[in-house]
Design a protein around this motif. Structure first.
Motif, mmCIF file in Angstrom:
data_model
loop_
_atom_site.group_PDB
_atom_site.id
_atom_site.type_symbol
_atom_site.label_atom_id
_atom_site.label_comp_id
_atom_site.label_asym_id
_atom_site.label_seq_id
_atom_site.Cartn_x
_atom_site.Cartn_y
_atom_site.Cartn_z
ATOM 1 N N TYR A 63 0.814 -1.223 0.000
ATOM 2 C CA TYR A 63 0.000 0.000 0.000
ATOM 3 C C TYR A 63 0.845 1.269 0.000
ATOM 4 C CZ TYR A 63 -4.437 -2.440 0.473
ATOM 5 O OH TYR A 63 -5.544 -3.213 0.234
ATOM 6 N N ARG A 64 2.085 1.192 0.477
ATOM 7 C CA ARG A 64 2.952 2.368 0.387
ATOM 8 C C ARG A 64 3.304 2.668 -1.072
ATOM 9 N NH1 ARG A 64 5.208 0.469 5.193
ATOM 10 N NH2 ARG A 64 6.900 -0.634 4.127
ATOM 11 N N HIS A 65 3.487 1.626 -1.842
ATOM 12 C CA HIS A 65 3.782 1.810 -3.260
ATOM 13 C C HIS A 65 2.517 2.066 -4.076
ATOM 14 C CE1 HIS A 65 8.079 0.818 -3.313
ATOM 15 N NE2 HIS A 65 7.816 -0.114 -2.413
ATOM 16 N N PHE A 66 1.447 1.353 -3.714
ATOM 17 C CA PHE A 66 0.210 1.392 -4.509
ATOM 18 C C PHE A 66 -0.971 1.547 -3.550
ATOM 19 C CE2 PHE A 66 3.264 -1.595 -6.457
ATOM 20 C CZ PHE A 66 3.598 -0.845 -7.577
ATOM 21 N N PRO A 67 -1.416 2.775 -3.301
ATOM 22 C CA PRO A 67 -2.450 3.024 -2.298
ATOM 23 C C PRO A 67 -3.788 2.351 -2.581
ATOM 24 C CG PRO A 67 -1.306 5.055 -2.876
ATOM 25 C CD PRO A 67 -0.860 4.027 -3.853
ATOM 26 N N SER A 68 -4.024 1.939 -3.830
ATOM 27 C CA SER A 68 -5.280 1.270 -4.170
ATOM 28 C C SER A 68 -5.001 0.220 -5.233
ATOM 29 C CB SER A 68 -6.306 2.274 -4.708
ATOM 30 O OG SER A 68 -5.914 2.741 -5.993
ATOM 31 N N ARG A 69 -5.970 -0.649 -5.455
ATOM 32 C CA ARG A 69 -5.857 -1.646 -6.512
ATOM 33 C C ARG A 69 -5.622 -0.974 -7.866
ATOM 34 N NH1 ARG A 69 -7.588 -7.105 -7.580
ATOM 35 N NH2 ARG A 69 -8.081 -7.286 -5.378
ATOM 36 N N GLU A 70 -6.291 0.170 -8.085
ATOM 37 C CA GLU A 70 -6.149 0.847 -9.371
ATOM 38 C C GLU A 70 -4.723 1.367 -9.588
ATOM 39 O OE1 GLU A 70 -9.078 1.134 -7.529
ATOM 40 O OE2 GLU A 70 -9.812 -0.309 -9.021
ATOM 41 N N HIS A 71 -4.062 1.839 -8.525
ATOM 42 C CA HIS A 71 -2.670 2.257 -8.668
ATOM 43 C C HIS A 71 -1.791 1.077 -9.094
ATOM 44 C CE1 HIS A 71 -3.950 5.780 -6.266
ATOM 45 N NE2 HIS A 71 -2.920 6.389 -6.833
ATOM 46 N N LEU A 72 -2.038 -0.093 -8.498
ATOM 47 C CA LEU A 72 -1.267 -1.286 -8.863
ATOM 48 C C LEU A 72 -1.577 -1.707 -10.291
ATOM 49 C CD1 LEU A 72 0.638 -3.591 -8.156
ATOM 50 C CD2 LEU A 72 -1.308 -4.788 -7.104
ATOM 51 N N VAL A 73 -2.843 -1.690 -10.654
ATOM 52 C CA VAL A 73 -3.247 -2.073 -12.008
ATOM 53 C C VAL A 73 -2.586 -1.155 -13.037
ATOM 54 C CG1 VAL A 73 -5.210 -2.034 -13.604
ATOM 55 C CG2 VAL A 73 -5.394 -3.229 -11.417
ATOM 56 N N GLU A 74 -2.561 0.144 -12.767
ATOM 57 C CA GLU A 74 -1.936 1.070 -13.712
ATOM 58 C C GLU A 74 -0.459 0.737 -13.906
ATOM 59 O OE1 GLU A 74 -0.915 5.835 -14.265
ATOM 60 O OE2 GLU A 74 -2.514 5.217 -12.899
ATOM 61 N N ALA A 75 0.250 0.449 -12.807
ATOM 62 C CA ALA A 75 1.673 0.118 -12.911
ATOM 63 C C ALA A 75 1.872 -1.182 -13.685
ATOM 64 C CB ALA A 75 2.281 0.001 -11.515
ATOM 65 N N VAL A 76 1.026 -2.174 -13.427
ATOM 66 C CA VAL A 76 1.125 -3.450 -14.146
ATOM 67 C C VAL A 76 0.840 -3.243 -15.630
ATOM 68 C CG1 VAL A 76 0.080 -5.736 -14.432
ATOM 69 C CG2 VAL A 76 0.614 -4.882 -12.141
ATOM 70 N N TYR A 77 -0.193 -2.462 -15.918
ATOM 71 C CA TYR A 77 -0.552 -2.219 -17.310
ATOM 72 C C TYR A 77 0.590 -1.539 -18.062
ATOM 73 C CZ TYR A 77 -3.040 -0.424 -21.385
ATOM 74 O OH TYR A 77 -3.416 -0.134 -22.670
ATOM 75 N N ARG A 78 1.180 -0.522 -17.454
ATOM 76 C CA ARG A 78 2.298 0.171 -18.100
ATOM 77 C C ARG A 78 3.459 -0.789 -18.346
ATOM 78 N NH1 ARG A 78 2.030 5.681 -18.300
ATOM 79 N NH2 ARG A 78 0.526 6.737 -16.929
ATOM 80 N N HIS A 79 3.748 -1.618 -17.342
ATOM 81 C CA HIS A 79 4.857 -2.565 -17.476
ATOM 82 C C HIS A 79 4.581 -3.597 -18.563
ATOM 83 C CE1 HIS A 79 6.767 -6.504 -16.344
ATOM 84 N NE2 HIS A 79 7.791 -5.743 -16.619
ATOM 85 N N GLU A 80 3.368 -4.110 -18.640
ATOM 86 C CA GLU A 80 3.048 -5.121 -19.640
ATOM 87 C C GLU A 80 3.168 -4.559 -21.052
ATOM 88 O OE1 GLU A 80 1.985 -8.660 -19.027
ATOM 89 O OE2 GLU A 80 3.322 -7.879 -17.473
ATOM 90 N N VAL A 81 2.704 -3.341 -21.257
ATOM 91 C CA VAL A 81 2.839 -2.703 -22.572
ATOM 92 C C VAL A 81 4.309 -2.502 -22.907
ATOM 93 C CG1 VAL A 81 2.406 -0.605 -23.908
ATOM 94 C CG2 VAL A 81 0.574 -1.601 -22.523
ATOM 95 N N GLU A 82 5.079 -2.012 -21.948
ATOM 96 C CA GLU A 82 6.507 -1.775 -22.161
ATOM 97 C C GLU A 82 7.222 -3.076 -22.514
ATOM 98 O OE1 GLU A 82 9.898 0.604 -22.428
ATOM 99 O OE2 GLU A 82 7.861 1.274 -21.987
ATOM 100 N N ALA A 83 6.939 -4.138 -21.762
ATOM 101 C CA ALA A 83 7.601 -5.422 -22.005
ATOM 102 C C ALA A 83 7.232 -5.987 -23.370
ATOM 103 C CB ALA A 83 7.228 -6.417 -20.899
ATOM 104 N N LEU A 84 5.969 -5.863 -23.744
ATOM 105 C CA LEU A 84 5.508 -6.380 -25.032
ATOM 106 C C LEU A 84 6.189 -5.648 -26.183
ATOM 107 C CD1 LEU A 84 3.479 -8.377 -26.341
ATOM 108 C CD2 LEU A 84 1.818 -6.497 -26.349
ATOM 109 N N CYS A 85 6.288 -4.335 -26.079
ATOM 110 C CA CYS A 85 6.900 -3.554 -27.152
ATOM 111 C C CYS A 85 8.408 -3.792 -27.222
ATOM 112 C CB CYS A 85 6.590 -2.077 -26.960
ATOM 113 S SG CYS A 85 4.833 -1.686 -27.148
ATOM 114 N N GLU A 86 9.065 -3.897 -26.083
ATOM 115 C CA GLU A 86 10.494 -4.178 -26.080
ATOM 116 C C GLU A 86 10.785 -5.566 -26.633
ATOM 117 O OE1 GLU A 86 12.296 -3.581 -22.315
ATOM 118 O OE2 GLU A 86 12.039 -1.393 -22.345
#
Length: 204
Positions: A63-86
């Motif tokens: 929760y210190r890194h991701f105060p809500s589920r949506e904060h975590l989802v946003e970080a995961v989504y960004r990472h998945e797009v980045e990994a797929l494109c790389e």
């Protein structure tokens, strides 16, 4: 094939301006990796407490890194797009053009699996942070188009391929019924698409 390390985070802890310490960065990266797997496997039933446990951190750290589920989802989504494109560039340098395309399509299915598991939170983010999708969604078609262009130039797939058609076909896995067979059906779809892309070349 092992996944590439997470990119260096450009953000900081919520409500803080100082950069992340090395241990905090490791915790954050691990949470994102574990969450991606959890969302792909368990969808909306993925427990934040279980994600924290599997990442070997306390729920307070999550929760210190991701105060809500949506904060975590946003970080995961960004990472998945980045990994797929790389992955498009990495695979193009390691495999024959048609094999690189096929492997990337399988990874796209994994990306879709994670995205399906975050569907509810992504809908919330779409209403509150549409820039997230505008910034990231345009990159995936470019990555696929580059792989298709290389395979066409090498003569390993048919020359009349429209990358947008291929992306639409792959994206159809998002709306397939959620069943235990989903992953197997998606992998079969990739094989079917690749057979169609290669067919005139093989027959010629």
């Amino acid at each position: 094939m092992a996944r590439k390390p997470l990119p260096e985070p450009k953000d900081t802890l919520p409500n803080e301006s100082r950069p992340l310490r090395a241990d905090a960065r490791r915790n954050r990266d691990t949470l994102i990796e574990v969450a991606a797997q959890a969302f792909a496997s368990h969808g909306t039933d993925a427990s934040l407490e279980d994600i924290a446990r599997r990442a070997d951190v306390g729920i307070g750290t999550l929760y210190r890194h991701f105060p809500s589920r949506e904060h975590l989802v946003e970080a995961v989504y960004r990472h998945e797009v980045e990994a797929l494109c790389e992955a498009a560039g990495t695979l193009a340098g390691e495999l024959a053009p048609d094999k690189a395309l096929e492997e990337w399509m399988h990874r796209f299915v994994g990306y879709i699996a994670t995205k399906r598991g975050m569907a509810d939170s992504l809908r919330i983010l779409l209403n509150s942070n549409s820039k997230l999708f505008a910034d990231s969604n345009g990159r995936v078609p470019v990555a696929l188009a580059g792989l298709i262009e290389k395979a066409v130039a090498a003569g390993s797939i048919r020359a009349d391929v429209d990358s947008t058609d291929v992306l639409h076909a792959l994206s159809g896995t998002y709306s397939m019924p959620n069943s235990p067979e989903w992953h197997d059906r998606s992998r079969r779809l990739v094989r079917l698409l690749m057979d169609g892309l290669r067919w005139p070349v093989q027959k010629g």
